[in-house]
Design a protein around this motif. Structure first.
Motif, PDB file in Angstrom:
ATOM      1  N   ASP A 165       0.828  -1.204   0.000  1.00 58.54           N
ATOM      2  CA  ASP A 165       0.000   0.000   0.000  1.00 58.54           C
ATOM      3  C   ASP A 165       0.864   1.257   0.000  1.00 58.54           C
ATOM      4  O   ASP A 165       0.670   2.173   0.826  1.00 58.54           O
ATOM      5  CB  ASP A 165      -0.936  -0.019   1.208  1.00 58.54           C
ATOM      6  N   LEU A 166       1.803   1.314  -0.927  1.00 60.01           N
ATOM      7  CA  LEU A 166       2.727   2.436  -0.972  1.00 60.01           C
ATOM      8  C   LEU A 166       2.012   3.730  -1.322  1.00 60.01           C
ATOM      9  O   LEU A 166       1.073   3.758  -2.125  1.00 60.01           O
ATOM     10  CB  LEU A 166       3.846   2.146  -1.961  1.00 60.01           C
ATOM     11  N   LYS A 167       2.483   4.807  -0.718  1.00 62.14           N
ATOM     12  CA  LYS A 167       1.917   6.130  -0.905  1.00 62.14           C
ATOM     13  C   LYS A 167       2.998   7.060  -1.460  1.00 62.14           C
ATOM     14  O   LYS A 167       4.190   6.799  -1.279  1.00 62.14           O
ATOM     15  CB  LYS A 167       1.423   6.670   0.435  1.00 62.14           C
ATOM     16  N   PRO A 168       2.612   8.155  -2.091  1.00 62.22           N
ATOM     17  CA  PRO A 168       3.621   9.089  -2.614  1.00 62.22           C
ATOM     18  C   PRO A 168       4.594   9.564  -1.537  1.00 62.22           C
ATOM     19  O   PRO A 168       5.775   9.785  -1.827  1.00 62.22           O
ATOM     20  CB  PRO A 168       2.773  10.236  -3.166  1.00 62.22           C
ATOM     21  N   GLU A 169       4.127   9.696  -0.309  1.00 58.26           N
ATOM     22  CA  GLU A 169       5.013  10.148   0.773  1.00 58.26           C
ATOM     23  C   GLU A 169       6.032   9.090   1.201  1.00 58.26           C
ATOM     24  O   GLU A 169       6.935   9.378   1.986  1.00 58.26           O
ATOM     25  CB  GLU A 169       4.206  10.616   1.989  1.00 58.26           C
ATOM     26  N   ASP A 170       5.906   7.869   0.685  1.00 61.62           N
ATOM     27  CA  ASP A 170       6.906   6.833   0.952  1.00 61.62           C
ATOM     28  C   ASP A 170       8.101   6.934   0.006  1.00 61.62           C
ATOM     29  O   ASP A 170       9.110   6.225   0.197  1.00 61.62           O
ATOM     30  CB  ASP A 170       6.294   5.435   0.814  1.00 61.62           C
ATOM     31  N   ALA A 171       8.006   7.776  -0.993  1.00 60.65           N
ATOM     32  CA  ALA A 171       9.087   7.913  -1.970  1.00 60.65           C
ATOM     33  C   ALA A 171      10.314   8.544  -1.330  1.00 60.65           C
ATOM     34  O   ALA A 171      10.250   9.659  -0.799  1.00 60.65           O
ATOM     35  CB  ALA A 171       8.622   8.782  -3.138  1.00 60.65           C
ATOM     36  N   ASP A 172      11.408   7.813  -1.324  1.00 65.94           N
ATOM     37  CA  ASP A 172      12.644   8.245  -0.674  1.00 65.94           C
ATOM     38  C   ASP A 172      13.766   7.322  -1.130  1.00 65.94           C
ATOM     39  O   ASP A 172      13.514   6.314  -1.803  1.00 65.94           O
ATOM     40  CB  ASP A 172      12.533   8.140   0.857  1.00 65.94           C
ATOM     41  N   VAL A 173      14.966   7.610  -0.691  1.00 68.28           N
ATOM     42  CA  VAL A 173      16.058   6.648  -0.770  1.00 68.28           C
ATOM     43  C   VAL A 173      16.059   5.861   0.536  1.00 68.28           C
ATOM     44  O   VAL A 173      16.051   6.465   1.619  1.00 68.28           O
ATOM     45  CB  VAL A 173      17.413   7.334  -0.995  1.00 68.28           C
ATOM     46  N   TYR A 174      16.040   4.550   0.418  1.00 71.11           N
ATOM     47  CA  TYR A 174      15.980   3.674   1.586  1.00 71.11           C
ATOM     48  C   TYR A 174      17.366   3.081   1.858  1.00 71.11           C
ATOM     49  O   TYR A 174      18.028   2.590   0.942  1.00 71.11           O
ATOM     50  CB  TYR A 174      14.961   2.564   1.363  1.00 71.11           C
ATOM     51  N   TYR A 175      17.742   3.105   3.125  1.00 72.20           N
ATOM     52  CA  TYR A 175      19.037   2.609   3.551  1.00 72.20           C
ATOM     53  C   TYR A 175      18.866   1.529   4.623  1.00 72.20           C
ATOM     54  O   TYR A 175      17.996   1.652   5.491  1.00 72.20           O
ATOM     55  CB  TYR A 175      19.873   3.732   4.168  1.00 72.20           C
ATOM     56  N   CYS A 176      19.705   0.524   4.580  1.00 67.66           N
ATOM     57  CA  CYS A 176      19.774  -0.394   5.709  1.00 67.66           C
ATOM     58  C   CYS A 176      21.005  -0.053   6.533  1.00 67.66           C
ATOM     59  O   CYS A 176      21.980   0.528   6.019  1.00 67.66           O
ATOM     60  CB  CYS A 176      19.802  -1.844   5.261  1.00 67.66           C
ATOM     61  N   ALA A 177      20.950  -0.399   7.801  1.00 70.41           N
ATOM     62  CA  ALA A 177      22.026  -0.065   8.727  1.00 70.41           C
ATOM     63  C   ALA A 177      22.150  -1.168   9.767  1.00 70.41           C
ATOM     64  O   ALA A 177      21.183  -1.872  10.055  1.00 70.41           O
ATOM     65  CB  ALA A 177      21.749   1.269   9.407  1.00 70.41           C
ATOM     66  N   ALA A 178      23.340  -1.297  10.329  1.00 74.14           N
ATOM     67  CA  ALA A 178      23.610  -2.352  11.302  1.00 74.14           C
ATOM     68  C   ALA A 178      24.349  -1.796  12.497  1.00 74.14           C
ATOM     69  O   ALA A 178      25.178  -0.887  12.366  1.00 74.14           O
ATOM     70  CB  ALA A 178      24.444  -3.452  10.651  1.00 74.14           C
ATOM     71  N   ASP A 179      24.034  -2.351  13.656  1.00 71.26           N
ATOM     72  CA  ASP A 179      24.812  -2.041  14.850  1.00 71.26           C
ATOM     73  C   ASP A 179      24.625  -3.147  15.876  1.00 71.26           C
ATOM     74  O   ASP A 179      23.659  -3.908  15.816  1.00 71.26           O
ATOM     75  CB  ASP A 179      24.413  -0.692  15.448  1.00 71.26           C
ATOM     76  N   GLU A 180      25.529  -3.209  16.813  1.00 69.53           N
ATOM     77  CA  GLU A 180      25.413  -4.187  17.882  1.00 69.53           C
ATOM     78  C   GLU A 180      24.180  -3.875  18.720  1.00 69.53           C
ATOM     79  O   GLU A 180      23.960  -2.738  19.090  1.00 69.53           O
ATOM     80  CB  GLU A 180      26.676  -4.165  18.747  1.00 69.53           C
ATOM     81  N   CYS A 181      23.406  -4.893  19.027  1.00 66.57           N
ATOM     82  CA  CYS A 181      22.132  -4.675  19.695  1.00 66.57           C
ATOM     83  C   CYS A 181      22.314  -4.020  21.063  1.00 66.57           C
ATOM     84  O   CYS A 181      21.527  -3.159  21.454  1.00 66.57           O
ATOM     85  CB  CYS A 181      21.383  -5.992  19.841  1.00 66.57           C
ATOM     86  N   GLY A 182      23.326  -4.418  21.784  1.00 69.95           N
ATOM     87  CA  GLY A 182      23.529  -3.845  23.107  1.00 69.95           C
ATOM     88  C   GLY A 182      23.787  -2.358  23.051  1.00 69.95           C
ATOM     89  O   GLY A 182      23.325  -1.593  23.890  1.00 69.95           O
ATOM     90  N   ALA A 183      24.506  -1.913  22.043  1.00 69.77           N
ATOM     91  CA  ALA A 183      24.810  -0.496  21.908  1.00 69.77           C
ATOM     92  C   ALA A 183      23.594   0.285  21.414  1.00 69.77           C
ATOM     93  O   ALA A 183      23.430   1.458  21.725  1.00 69.77           O
ATOM     94  CB  ALA A 183      25.975  -0.302  20.941  1.00 69.77           C
ATOM     95  N   LEU A 184      22.733  -0.372  20.661  1.00 65.74           N
ATOM     96  CA  LEU A 184      21.591   0.304  20.061  1.00 65.74           C
ATOM     97  C   LEU A 184      20.520   0.593  21.090  1.00 65.74           C
ATOM     98  O   LEU A 184      19.935   1.673  21.116  1.00 65.74           O
ATOM     99  CB  LEU A 184      21.028  -0.563  18.942  1.00 65.74           C
ATOM    100  N   GLY A 185      20.226  -0.375  21.915  1.00 62.27           N
ATOM    101  CA  GLY A 185      19.195  -0.208  22.933  1.00 62.27           C
ATOM    102  C   GLY A 185      17.855   0.087  22.297  1.00 62.27           C
ATOM    103  O   GLY A 185      17.497  -0.452  21.258  1.00 62.27           O
ATOM    104  N   ALA A 186      17.106   0.968  22.929  1.00 62.60           N
ATOM    105  CA  ALA A 186      15.777   1.321  22.446  1.00 62.60           C
ATOM    106  C   ALA A 186      15.809   2.486  21.463  1.00 62.60           C
ATOM    107  O   ALA A 186      14.777   2.902  20.952  1.00 62.60           O
ATOM    108  CB  ALA A 186      14.875   1.669  23.627  1.00 62.60           C
ATOM    109  N   ASP A 187      16.990   2.992  21.185  1.00 62.30           N
ATOM    110  CA  ASP A 187      17.120   4.198  20.371  1.00 62.30           C
ATOM    111  C   ASP A 187      17.311   3.849  18.910  1.00 62.30           C
ATOM    112  O   ASP A 187      18.177   4.406  18.225  1.00 62.30           O
ATOM    113  CB  ASP A 187      18.307   5.008  20.889  1.00 62.30           C
TER     114      ASP A 187
END
Length: 127
Positions: A85-107
């Motif tokens: 159900d894509l919308k015009p406001e979903d149009a962007d450049v999408y990036y994936c990212a990785a980090d250690e879970c412990g360092a990421l926390g809830a943020d």
């Protein structure tokens, strides 16, 4: 050498679906939490979705909740983002990212928390 490579972007019409992929190499993928972000030119990079290292917990921004599904296949070192159900406001450049879970926390929506980034894949949505 750490690499994250996104694919699956493209041009679609409103209401259509796409599935993005992100293939990881150069680090122990199953030990890392993963995030999807999107960014339009001149705007900040916004967190879209996240998933813990074994896939047991996911989180979504309010803008995509109920329409996007984040999943991962650790045997293939690959992350997915199923978008419907894509919308015009979903149009962007999408990036994936990785980090250690412990360092990421809830943020998970803070791009500064992530150590590794892909180069992005563009999604355009026409009305």
């Amino acid at each position: 050498q750490v690499r994250l490579v996104e694919s699956g972007g493209g041009s679609v019409q409103t209401g259509w679906s796409l599935r993005l992929s992100c293939t990881a190499s150069g680090f122990t993928y199953e030990n890392y939490c993963m995030g999807w972000f999107r960014q339009a030119p001149g705007h900040q990079r916004d967190g879209v979705a996240s998933i813990t290292n074994l896939g047991s917990t996911t989180a979504y921004s309010d803008a995509v909740k109920g329409r996007f599904t984040n999943s991962r296949e650790n045997s293939r070192d690959t992350l997915y983002l199923k978008m419907k159900d894509l919308k015009p406001e979903d149009a962007d450049v999408y990036y994936c990212a990785a980090d250690e879970c412990g360092a990421l926390g809830a943020d998970w929506q803070n791009p500064e928390k992530y150590a590794y980034w892909g180069q992005g894949t563009e999604v355009t949505v026409s009305s």
